[in-house]
Every structure is written in structure tokens, then in C-alpha cells.
Write a protein that holds these residues in place. Structure first.
Motif, PDB file in Angstrom:
ATOM      1  N   PRO A  38       0.842  -1.202   0.000  1.00  0.00           N
ATOM      2  CA  PRO A  38       0.000   0.000   0.000  1.00  0.00           C
ATOM      3  C   PRO A  38       0.873   1.247   0.000  1.00  0.00           C
ATOM      4  N   ASN A  39       0.343   2.339  -0.528  1.00  0.00           N
ATOM      5  CA  ASN A  39       1.014   3.624  -0.389  1.00  0.00           C
ATOM      6  C   ASN A  39       0.998   4.015   1.084  1.00  0.00           C
ATOM      7  N   ILE A  40       1.966   4.834   1.477  1.00  0.00           N
ATOM      8  CA  ILE A  40       2.063   5.254   2.881  1.00  0.00           C
ATOM      9  C   ILE A  40       2.306   6.754   2.926  1.00  0.00           C
ATOM     10  N   VAL A  41       1.475   7.455   3.682  1.00  0.00           N
ATOM     11  CA  VAL A  41       1.651   8.884   3.929  1.00  0.00           C
ATOM     12  C   VAL A  41       1.787   9.071   5.437  1.00  0.00           C
ATOM     13  N   LEU A  42       2.958   9.513   5.859  1.00  0.00           N
ATOM     14  CA  LEU A  42       3.254   9.748   7.274  1.00  0.00           C
ATOM     15  C   LEU A  42       3.348  11.253   7.492  1.00  0.00           C
ATOM     16  N   ILE A  43       2.398  11.791   8.258  1.00  0.00           N
ATOM     17  CA  ILE A  43       2.349  13.236   8.512  1.00  0.00           C
ATOM     18  C   ILE A  43       2.781  13.481   9.955  1.00  0.00           C
ATOM     19  N   PHE A  44       3.808  14.299  10.110  1.00  0.00           N
ATOM     20  CA  PHE A  44       4.435  14.533  11.416  1.00  0.00           C
ATOM     21  C   PHE A  44       4.393  16.032  11.698  1.00  0.00           C
ATOM     22  N   ALA A  45       3.591  16.426  12.679  1.00  0.00           N
ATOM     23  CA  ALA A  45       3.505  17.838  13.049  1.00  0.00           C
ATOM     24  C   ALA A  45       4.630  18.183  14.022  1.00  0.00           C
ATOM     25  N   ASP A  46       4.755  19.457  14.353  1.00  0.00           N
ATOM     26  CA  ASP A  46       5.843  19.923  15.205  1.00  0.00           C
ATOM     27  C   ASP A  46       5.276  20.667  16.414  1.00  0.00           C
ATOM     28  N   ASP A  47       5.614  20.217  17.616  1.00  0.00           N
ATOM     29  CA  ASP A  47       5.183  20.863  18.864  1.00  0.00           C
ATOM     30  C   ASP A  47       3.665  20.881  19.034  1.00  0.00           C
ATOM     31  N   MET A  48       2.977  19.935  18.469  1.00  0.00           N
ATOM     32  CA  MET A  48       1.518  19.905  18.579  1.00  0.00           C
ATOM     33  C   MET A  48       1.122  19.199  19.871  1.00  0.00           C
ATOM     34  N   GLY A  49       0.189  19.785  20.598  1.00  0.00           N
ATOM     35  CA  GLY A  49      -0.227  19.220  21.867  1.00  0.00           C
ATOM     36  C   GLY A  49      -1.240  18.101  21.715  1.00  0.00           C
ATOM     37  N   TYR A  50      -1.324  17.266  22.748  1.00  0.00           N
ATOM     38  CA  TYR A  50      -2.277  16.162  22.754  1.00  0.00           C
ATOM     39  C   TYR A  50      -3.705  16.663  22.575  1.00  0.00           C
ATOM     40  N   GLY A  51      -3.989  17.877  23.050  1.00  0.00           N
ATOM     41  CA  GLY A  51      -5.349  18.403  22.982  1.00  0.00           C
ATOM     42  C   GLY A  51      -5.617  19.342  21.831  1.00  0.00           C
ATOM     43  N   ASP A  52      -4.784  19.308  20.786  1.00  0.00           N
ATOM     44  CA  ASP A  52      -4.902  20.288  19.703  1.00  0.00           C
ATOM     45  C   ASP A  52      -5.880  19.916  18.598  1.00  0.00           C
ATOM     46  N   LEU A  53      -6.385  18.694  18.602  1.00  0.00           N
ATOM     47  CA  LEU A  53      -7.367  18.268  17.610  1.00  0.00           C
ATOM     48  C   LEU A  53      -8.751  18.253  18.250  1.00  0.00           C
ATOM     49  N   ILE A 275      -2.166   3.957   3.388  1.00  0.00           N
ATOM     50  CA  ILE A 275      -2.118   4.102   4.842  1.00  0.00           C
ATOM     51  C   ILE A 275      -1.757   5.547   5.146  1.00  0.00           C
ATOM     52  N   VAL A 276      -2.552   6.208   5.968  1.00  0.00           N
ATOM     53  CA  VAL A 276      -2.251   7.572   6.407  1.00  0.00           C
ATOM     54  C   VAL A 276      -2.040   7.537   7.918  1.00  0.00           C
ATOM     55  N   ILE A 277      -0.906   8.087   8.361  1.00  0.00           N
ATOM     56  CA  ILE A 277      -0.563   8.143   9.784  1.00  0.00           C
ATOM     57  C   ILE A 277      -0.343   9.598  10.162  1.00  0.00           C
ATOM     58  N   PHE A 278      -0.903  10.005  11.292  1.00  0.00           N
ATOM     59  CA  PHE A 278      -0.711  11.382  11.758  1.00  0.00           C
ATOM     60  C   PHE A 278      -0.298  11.367  13.223  1.00  0.00           C
ATOM     61  N   THR A 279       0.778  12.107  13.528  1.00  0.00           N
ATOM     62  CA  THR A 279       1.187  12.320  14.910  1.00  0.00           C
ATOM     63  C   THR A 279       2.102  13.545  14.968  1.00  0.00           C
ATOM     64  N   SER A 280       2.769  13.757  16.101  1.00  0.00           N
ATOM     65  CA  SER A 280       3.638  14.924  16.260  1.00  0.00           C
ATOM     66  C   SER A 280       4.898  14.528  17.012  1.00  0.00           C
ATOM     67  N   ASP A 281       5.894  15.417  16.993  1.00  0.00           N
ATOM     68  CA  ASP A 281       7.203  15.071  17.549  1.00  0.00           C
ATOM     69  C   ASP A 281       7.299  15.223  19.054  1.00  0.00           C
ATOM     70  N   ASP A 336       7.342   2.192  17.007  1.00  0.00           N
ATOM     71  CA  ASP A 336       6.614   1.025  16.489  1.00  0.00           C
ATOM     72  C   ASP A 336       6.212   1.186  15.022  1.00  0.00           C
ATOM     73  N   ILE A 337       6.309   2.387  14.481  1.00  0.00           N
ATOM     74  CA  ILE A 337       5.810   2.624  13.123  1.00  0.00           C
ATOM     75  C   ILE A 337       6.645   1.870  12.092  1.00  0.00           C
ATOM     76  N   LEU A 338       7.982   1.938  12.197  1.00  0.00           N
ATOM     77  CA  LEU A 338       8.822   1.244  11.212  1.00  0.00           C
ATOM     78  C   LEU A 338       8.546  -0.260  11.193  1.00  0.00           C
ATOM     79  N   PRO A 339       8.603  -0.963  12.318  1.00  0.00           N
ATOM     80  CA  PRO A 339       8.350  -2.404  12.239  1.00  0.00           C
ATOM     81  C   PRO A 339       6.925  -2.755  11.820  1.00  0.00           C
ATOM     82  N   THR A 340       5.970  -1.889  12.128  1.00  0.00           N
ATOM     83  CA  THR A 340       4.594  -2.126  11.682  1.00  0.00           C
ATOM     84  C   THR A 340       4.505  -2.050  10.163  1.00  0.00           C
ATOM     85  N   LEU A 341       5.123  -1.022   9.592  1.00  0.00           N
ATOM     86  CA  LEU A 341       5.127  -0.895   8.134  1.00  0.00           C
ATOM     87  C   LEU A 341       5.922  -2.022   7.483  1.00  0.00           C
ATOM     88  N   ALA A 342       6.967  -2.474   8.158  1.00  0.00           N
ATOM     89  CA  ALA A 342       7.737  -3.600   7.627  1.00  0.00           C
ATOM     90  C   ALA A 342       6.867  -4.843   7.531  1.00  0.00           C
TER      91      ALA A 342
END
Length: 480
Positions: A38-53, A275-281, A336-342
Motif C-alpha cells: 500500500p502507499n504510505i503517507v506519514l504526517i508529522f507535526a511539530d510541537d503539537m499538543g495532545y489536545g490540539d485536535l 495508509i495515512v498516519i498522523f502524529t507529532s514530535d 513502532d511505526i517502522l516495524p509495523t510498516l515492515a
């Protein structure tokens, strides 16, 4: 031989008619390249808080596209980064290994002579070896010198900033220290930025271009937004759109960007096979007041190993494979993202040891045995251990904003002061997500288990707080 050949013909015909009940799920995947690559899009935000969505509690701005992403997939409520700072967090994400194992600490700037060792295997390198087109857009922060740039770490193309967007001449606290902020395409500086208002828009356009150019082959897109890191900038499209102010406007533009990427996937007929993944650093930079995000009540923020610094939104979408609208309470981490995608793509894992594990069973709605996760900060300080709902915070010194401080809303930070935790404290995060009540005295068995995990980490990864030297450490790459 004839019998074997006859059986092979019957099995193949049954598979074509989707009538075979004896073919395992793994065998079915092997026959369908769309499911194994599958195609994979990994979106990584910067300094985003747990409560920002919105789905995590934000109310002063709207995030309809991210909320829809959560509705379409699995949303974690206990998703972690192992390091509450930029470079270290990114190294862990891309390699599946704790950054202190790789000798990457803190946040590299323009003066750094080192970066992620080229001997390490990134997600991009792993997938590239398996026939994927790989592209990166956004903030890199793992070394700005030529041997450490994204195109040397498995990415076919790169457009973005080599480090944080505040590492420029206009920094509010160290004016004159940083050079002009360089914008890269592949290995060349194509511009220096004095205005970042179009940065999120430009990143989005480059991401869409990459998808269009690679729509006919499996691809991996790593979109690492510079926002919501200070200094905050937003295009005219979202200026003044939120109730909160500039930070809310920026959040709405990042949300728009996610929507634009998903819309392009839909237009090209790729959404079902992506696969679309979203998280922050890491969590929000709280000293910036109104220019920082929300922790949803979690303790402290960026630069600490309390949950406000390391617990992040974590959303995983793969239509038809991951359940839609699933709220997942099991703990997981970016390693866990790398081994999951593997596992999903049947790619070869890195030759060097990694620390993450595949969480594909969790993403498919199953239970997994808890795994101990570690939070390291500063130069190899083991500050916390997480095991399912339990968290052991070890004695250490951390930064905090003094009580009663008048916060600002102009991009100028207030000053932290340092606090010291003198003894280890155990928390039951399922009952006490804000880490207020030490329950170690009532849970001697789990406390002993958590301390054993900490000792195992010290033996492997080291711990500056206890002057432990780990045996499993590797070197970063360096140019003298």
C-alpha cells in the motif's frame, strides 16, 4: 507431479472466484500486490499538543479533516514519542530505535557537525529497497551537512527546512546567532526565508505533486510540517479564522493541509490503498503562552517526560484493514511505526537492532501484551518507564513554568524554572492521566516490575542519571 499440478490449478481458480476457504489471510495478501504494497503517507507535526485536535478536546479552533481522519481509522489515546525534543524524536520515528541508542540528542542546529549515521536504516531506506518511491517534504532536523540530508537517508526527493524554523536571525532570544533560514530542494539551497507565511501551503503543494508524480507505483511520503513550532506563520487563507488567535489559525491550516492530501488521494483513486498516519514530535512549548498548543490537562509540555511532553495524537487509517472510528487505549510509541510498516509491506527489517515492535494486531483491533517503553531526555537521562496503563517517573530535574506567571501572546517566551523530583513516583494513567497521585506504595509488585524494566534499559541504553553505561549504544555520523 500431475496431482500437484492439478491441485495448483484448482486452488488458483478458486482464488480468482474468491471461493477458497482454505487459503490463509497471509497467502491472500501475497497474491494481491495492492495489499502487500500500500502507499504510505506519514504526517508529522511539530510541537503539537495532545489536545490540539477536535477529537482530542480542542474547542477554540476547528480541525474537521483531522477529526474525519480519526473517524476513518484508529485513534490512540496513549500514543507516545520517546523523546520530548525535535531531533531525537525524529531519529526515533524514522529508525524505530531510541535516539539515545543512535547518539542523537536534543535539537541540532546550523553549527552541528553530526547527524543520523548513514549506517542506520530509515523507513524510507527500508521501503525503497522494497520498490517504493520515497519523498520527503518539510522539516528534517537530522543533520544539515551533505552526508546527512534526506536524499542520503533513503529519500528520492526532498523539499523543506534542514532544522527548526526558529533557527533563523529573528529568534526572539538569540538574535544574530543563526544564519538566514535555508530552504532546500534535494541537496541544494534554493532560497532563504525571511517570511514563513506560505510554508504550510508550499509543503502541501509539494506533497500533492509527489503523489501525482508517483501515483502509478507504491510510494512513501513523509510530510513533516514545521508548524506548529514557533515562530507561527499562517497564510491569508486562515489568518484570523479561529477564535483563539494565531495558534488556532495555524492549526486550522495544518488541518487543511491534511484534507488537501487526502482529497488528492481520493481524486486519483488511491485512498483505499493508502495508509495515512498522523502524529507529532513532542508536546507544546508552553513557555510561549498563546503561541503554544494544548495538553488537554496532561502535566507539563515539550522538554519534559511528563505526559504533556511525550503523549501525542496518534491516528492510523487504512480503509478496509484498520477499523473505522476505533478509539484505542493500548499504549504504543512512534518507534513502532517502522516495524509495523515492515510487517504490512513485507519489507526487510534493519540489520542493526531496533526498539519498536509491530503493532499491526492492535491496529486490526486485537489485544497485545504490553511492552515497556522508555522516555529519555537531555544527554541520555532515563526519566520515565511506561508499561500499559502504568508509568514510573524516575528522579530527575525538569523545567516548569512558575505558578502565577503571566503568560504572553506575542511570540516571546516566559522563563522556566527548574524543579526536582526527589524520588520515583508510580502513576495509574487510566485513573490519573494528569500524574498527580503516586500509587507506588499500594502496588509493590508492579513497582518492582517497572524498576526491573528501568534496570534493563540502563544496561542496554545507559542512563546518565545513575551513571550507567549501556552496552547497546551506537555512534552518530560526524564530520570533523
Amino acid at each position: 507431479m500431475k496431482l500437484t499440478y492439478f491441485f495448483s490449478l484448482i486452488t488458483s481458480f478458486a482464488g480468482l472466484l474468491n471461493l477458497s476457504s482454505c487459503t490463509s489471510k497471509v497467502e491472500q495478501k501475497a497474491e494481491n500486490p495492492l495489499e502487500t504494497k500500500p502507499n504510505i503517507v506519514l504526517i508529522f507535526a511539530d510541537d503539537m499538543g495532545y489536545g490540539d485536535l477536535g477529537v482530542y478536546g480542542a474547542t477554540q479552533w476547528k480541525t474537521p479533516n483531522l477529526d474525519q481522519l480519526a473517524a476513518d481509522g484508529v485513534r490512540f489515546t496513549q500514543f507516545y514519542v520517546p523523546h520530548a525534543v525535535c531531533s531525537a524524536s525524529r531519529a526515533a520515528l524514522l529508525t524505530g530505535a531510541y535516539a539515545n541508542r543512535l547518539e542523537i540528542f536534543g535539537a541540532l542546529d546550523h553549527s552541528a557537525k553530526h547527524g543520523l549515521n548513514p549506517e542506520e536504516t530509515t523507513i524510507a531506506e527500508m521501503l525503497k529497497q522494497n520498490g517504493y518511491a520515497t519523498g520527503m517534504v518539510g522539516k528534517w532536523h537530522l543533520g544539515h551537512l551533505a552526508p546527512f540530508l534526506p536524499t542520503e537517508q533513503g529519500f528520492d526527493s526532498y523539499y523543506g527546512l534542514p532544522y527548526s524554523n526558529d533557527m533563523w536571525p529573528h529568534h526572539p532570544e538569540v538574535k544574530g546567532y543563526y544564519p538566514p533560514l535555508p530552504l532546500y530542494r534535494d541537496t541544494s539551497v534554493i532560497d532563504t526565508l525571511d517570511d514563513q507565511s506560505m510554508l504550510t501551503t508550499n509543503y502541501t503543494e509539494e506533497a500533492i505533486k509527489f503523489i501525482e508524480q508517483n501515483k502509478d507505483e507504491p510510494f512513501f511520503l513523509y510530510l513533516a510540517h514545521s508548524m506548529t513550532h514557533v515562530p507561527l506563520f499562517v497564510s491569508d487563507k486562515f489568518k484570523g479564522k479561529s477564535e483563539q488567535g494565531l495558534y488556532g489559525d495555524v492549526m486550522m491550516e495544518v488541518d487543511w493541509s491534511v484534507g488537501q492530501v487526502r482529497q488528492k488521494l481520493e481524486e486519483l483513486g488511491l485512498a483505499e490503498n493508502t495508509i495515512v498516519i498522523f502524529t507529532s514530535d513532542n508536546g507544546p512549548w508552553l513557555s510561549y503562552g498563546g503561541h503554544a498548543g494544548l495538553t488537554a490537562g496532561l502535566k507539563e509540555g515539550k522538554g519534559t517526560s511528563w505526559d504533556g511532553g511525550i503523549r501525542e495524537p496518534g491516528i492510523f487509517v487504512w480503509p478496509g484493514h484498520f477499523p473505522a472510528g476505533k478509539v484505542e487505549t493500548q499504549a504504543a510509541m512512534t518507534i513502532d511505526i517502522l516495524p509495523t510498516l515492515a510487517e504490512i509491506t513485507r519489507s526487510k527489517l534493519p540489520d542493526l537492532p531496533i526498539d519498536g515492535r509491530s503493532i499491526l494486531p492492535i491496529l486490526e483491533g486485537k489485544e497485545m501484551e504490553p511492552k515497556p517503553y522508555f522516555a529519555y531526555y537531555n544527554k541520555n537521562e532515563l526519566q520515565a518507564v511506561i508499561y500499559g496503563k502504568w508509568k514510573l517517573v524516575l528522579p530527575h530535574t525538569y523545567r516548569s513554568i512558575p505558578e502565577g506567571t503571566e503568560m504572553r501572546n506575542d511570540g516571546i517566551p516566559v522563563k522556566y524554572h527548574m524543579l526536582t523530583l526527589d524520588k520515583a513516583e508510580l502513576f495509574d494513567l487510566s485513573l490519573d492521566p494528569n500524574e498527580t497521585t503516586d500509587v507506588g506504595a499500594d502496588n509493590a509488585e508492579i513497582l518492582a516490575k517497572m524498576n526491573q524494566f528501568a534496570e534493563e534499559a540502563r544496561a542496554d541504553l545507559g542512563d546518565a542519571l545513575t551513571e550507567s553505561e549501556g552496552t547497546g549504544l551506537r555512534k552518530h555520523g560526524r564530520i570533523e
